[in-house]
Design an enzyme around this catalytic site. Structure first.
Site, PDB file in Angstrom:
ATOM      1  N   LYS A   1       0.822  -1.212   0.000  1.00 17.91           N
ATOM      2  CA  LYS A   1       0.000   0.000   0.000  1.00 17.91           C
ATOM      3  C   LYS A   1       0.852   1.256   0.000  1.00 17.91           C
ATOM      4  O   LYS A   1       2.048   1.215   0.293  1.00 17.91           O
ATOM      5  CB  LYS A   1      -0.966  -0.019   1.192  1.00 17.91           C
TER       6      LYS A   1
ATOM      7  N   ARG B   1      -3.561  -9.832   5.223  1.00 15.26           N
ATOM      8  CA  ARG B   1      -3.924  -9.897   3.797  1.00 15.26           C
ATOM      9  C   ARG B   1      -2.760  -9.396   2.957  1.00 15.26           C
ATOM     10  O   ARG B   1      -2.351  -8.246   3.108  1.00 15.26           O
ATOM     11  CB  ARG B   1      -5.172  -9.046   3.554  1.00 15.26           C
TER      12      ARG B   1
HETATM   13  C1  8Y4 Z   1      -1.169  -2.521  -4.757  1.00 13.67           C
HETATM   14  C2  8Y4 Z   1      -2.356  -2.997  -5.221  1.00 13.67           C
HETATM   15  C3  8Y4 Z   1      -1.141  -1.878  -3.548  1.00 13.67           C
HETATM   16  C4  8Y4 Z   1      -3.510  -2.831  -4.466  1.00 13.67           C
HETATM   17  C5  8Y4 Z   1      -2.272  -1.697  -2.803  1.00 13.67           C
HETATM   18  C6  8Y4 Z   1      -3.464  -2.188  -3.256  1.00 13.67           C
HETATM   19  C7  8Y4 Z   1      -8.046  -4.228   2.070  1.00 13.67           C
HETATM   20  C8  8Y4 Z   1      -9.106  -5.025   1.620  1.00 13.67           C
HETATM   21  C9  8Y4 Z   1      -8.196  -3.989  -0.056  1.00 13.67           C
HETATM   22  C10 8Y4 Z   1      -7.745  -4.209   3.466  1.00 13.67           C
HETATM   23  C11 8Y4 Z   1      -9.571  -5.767   3.738  1.00 13.67           C
HETATM   24  C12 8Y4 Z   1      -5.313  -2.828  -1.864  1.00 13.67           C
HETATM   25  C13 8Y4 Z   1     -10.170  -5.499  -0.587  1.00 13.67           C
HETATM   26  C14 8Y4 Z   1      -6.637  -2.274  -1.512  1.00 13.67           C
HETATM   27  N1  8Y4 Z   1      -7.487  -3.598   0.996  1.00 13.67           N
HETATM   28  N2  8Y4 Z   1      -9.856  -5.787   2.433  1.00 13.67           N
HETATM   29  N3  8Y4 Z   1      -9.189  -4.854   0.279  1.00 13.67           N
HETATM   30  N4  8Y4 Z   1      -8.542  -4.997   4.252  1.00 13.67           N
HETATM   31  N5  8Y4 Z   1     -10.300  -6.491   4.607  1.00 13.67           N
HETATM   32  N6  8Y4 Z   1      -4.602  -1.940  -2.543  1.00 13.67           N
HETATM   33  O1  8Y4 Z   1      -6.868  -3.519   3.961  1.00 13.67           O
HETATM   34  O2  8Y4 Z   1      -4.963  -3.938  -1.607  1.00 13.67           O
HETATM   35  S1  8Y4 Z   1      -7.957  -3.437  -1.694  1.00 13.67           S
END
Ligand code: 8Y4
Length: 301
Positions: free
Chosen positions: A243, A277
Site C-alpha cells: 500500500k 492480507r
Molecule cells: C497494490 C495494489 C497496492 C492494491 C495496494 C493495493 C483491504 C481489503 C483492499 C484491506 C480488507 C489494496 C479489498 C486495496 N485492501 N480488504 N481490500 N482490508 N479487509 N490496494 O486492507 O490492496 S484493496
C-alpha cells in the site's frame, strides 16, 4: 516478565467460524490476494465477452495463482472482482458475478483452502455462499442495500472494514479528531448491527482499513495503536501489503514494496493481528515463521 515483552500481547479472540468450521487463530493466518478484475490478468479484457477463450484463459490464470498460493502455505484466498482503487470503474452485479463465482467454484473443486470473497454486493454474497466460499470480505462493512441480510442468511464469516468516504474520493481530505477512537467506534457499531441481524460474533472479524480514507499519519497511528483494537473483542484482519503507506515511506513503487510490506506484516503480528492480507504469500509465511519462533521460545524460556 514485563508488559513490554513483544510476545505478551493480549489477544482474546482466537478463532473464527467460517461456514461451520473453525479457523484456529492462535497463530497469525495469511490471506492471499487474488484479483479477478480484467486488468489483473493481463489480457485486459481485450477479447469480447462472447469469446469463451477470454473466460477460460482468465480462469486458468486464476487457478494457477491459487495453486501457487496454496503451495506457499496460504490459509485463505481472497477473491476480488471489483477494484476499489480511486478512479476504478464501478462494476455491475452481473459482471462481478461472472468474474468471481467461476473462480470460487473452481478453487473449491481443486484445493483444500478457505475462500474469502471481496465484495459489497448482496447478489455476490449469496452466490459466493452457494459456490462454496467461507468468508465475505466487505470494505463497506455490509452497508450496501441488502448486503447485511444476504450475509446473515449464510453461515459465512464476515470481515467488517472501516473506510471514510467512498473509494473515488476517500483520499481527498481524510479527517479525524482521533483516528483510533473513531475507527474503533465505527467497527464496534457495525459489529453490533451484524449481531442484531443474526450474524453471531464468532463469525465476525474487524479491520481498520489501512489506506481507506486515511493519511500517512492516520495509517501509522492506527498501526502503532493496533493492540488497543483487541478490546473490540473480535479477530483483527490487517491489509498493508504494497500500500501507499509503505511506498510513501520508502519512496518505492508497487513492485519494490516487498521488504516494507513484510516489516508491516511482522509488526501487525507482534500487535496481535490474526489475519494478514498480502500479495506475497511465500515471503509473508516465512517472515511470520520468525515471529512464531520468537513467540514460542518466549512461552517456554
Ligand atoms: C497494490 C495494489 C497496492 C492494491 C495496494 C493495493 C483491504 C481489503 C483492499 C484491506 C480488507 C489494496 C479489498 C486495496 N485492501 N480488504 N481490500 N482490508 N479487509 N490496494 O486492507 O490492496 S484493496
Amino acid at each position: 516478565m514485563s508488559e513490554a515483552d513483544l510476545t505478551s500481547v493480549h489477544t482474546p479472540a482466537s478463532r473464527l467460524s467460517m461456514s461451520g468450521r473453525w479457523l484456529d487463530l492462535s497463530v497469525p493466518r495469511v490471506m492471499g490476494i487474488l484479483n479477478v478484475t480484467p486488468d489483473s490478468f493481463s489480457d485486459g479484457g481485450a477479447l469480447s465477452a462472447d469469446n469463451g477463450a477470454h473466460f477460460k484463459v482468465s480462469l486458468d490464470k486464476a487457478l494457477f495463482a491459487a495453486q501457487a498460493m496454496v503451495a506457499a502455505g496460504v490459509d485463505i484466498i481472497d477473491v476480488g472482482g471489483e477494484s476499489t482503487r480511486p478512479g476504478a470503474p464501478s462494476v455491475s452485479d452481473t459482471e462481478e458475478l461472472e468474474r468471481v463465482i467461476p473462480v470460487v467454484a473452481a478453487i473449491r473443486r481443486n484445493f483444500d483452502v478457505r475462500i474469502s470473497v471481496d465484495t459489497s454486493s448482496a447478489a455476490v454474497i449469496a452466490a459466493s455462499a452457494d459456490a462454496g466460499a467461507d468468508m465475505i470480505n466487505d470494505v463497506r462493512a455490509l452497508q450496501r442495500p441488502g448486503a447485511l441480510e444476504a450475509a446473515a442468511a449464510t453461515n459465512l464469516a464476515v470481515c467488517l472494514m472501516h473506510m471514510q468516504g467512498e473509494p473515488a474520493f476517500m483520499q481527498q481530505a481524510p479527517h479525524y479528531s482521533d483516528v483510533c477512537a473513531e475507527v474503533g467506534a465505527f467497527l464496534l457499531a457495525r459489529k453490533r448491527v451484524c449481531e442484531q441481524a443474526g450474524i453471531s460474533s464468532d463469525r465476525i472479524c474487524l479491520d481498520p482499513g489501512f489506506g481507506f480514507g486515511k493519511t500517512l499519519v492516520h495509517n501509522y497511528a492506527l498501526l502503532a495503536r493496533l493492540r488497543e483494537m483487541h478490546t473490540l473483542g473480535s479477530p483483527l484482519l490487517i491489509g498493508l501489503s504494497r500500500k501507499s503507506m509503505i511506498g510513501a515511506v520508502l519512496g518505492a513503487s508497487s513492485a519494490d514494496r516487498l521488504a516494507g510490506s513484510l516489516a508491516g506484516a511482522v509488526l501487525a503480528a507482534v500487535a496481535g493481528a490474526h489475519i494478514i492480507r498480502v500479495h506475497d504469500v511465500q515471503s509473508t509465511v516465512d517472515a511470520l515463521k520468525i515471529f512464531l519462533a520468537m513467540r514460542n521460545a518466549g512461552q517456554t524460556g
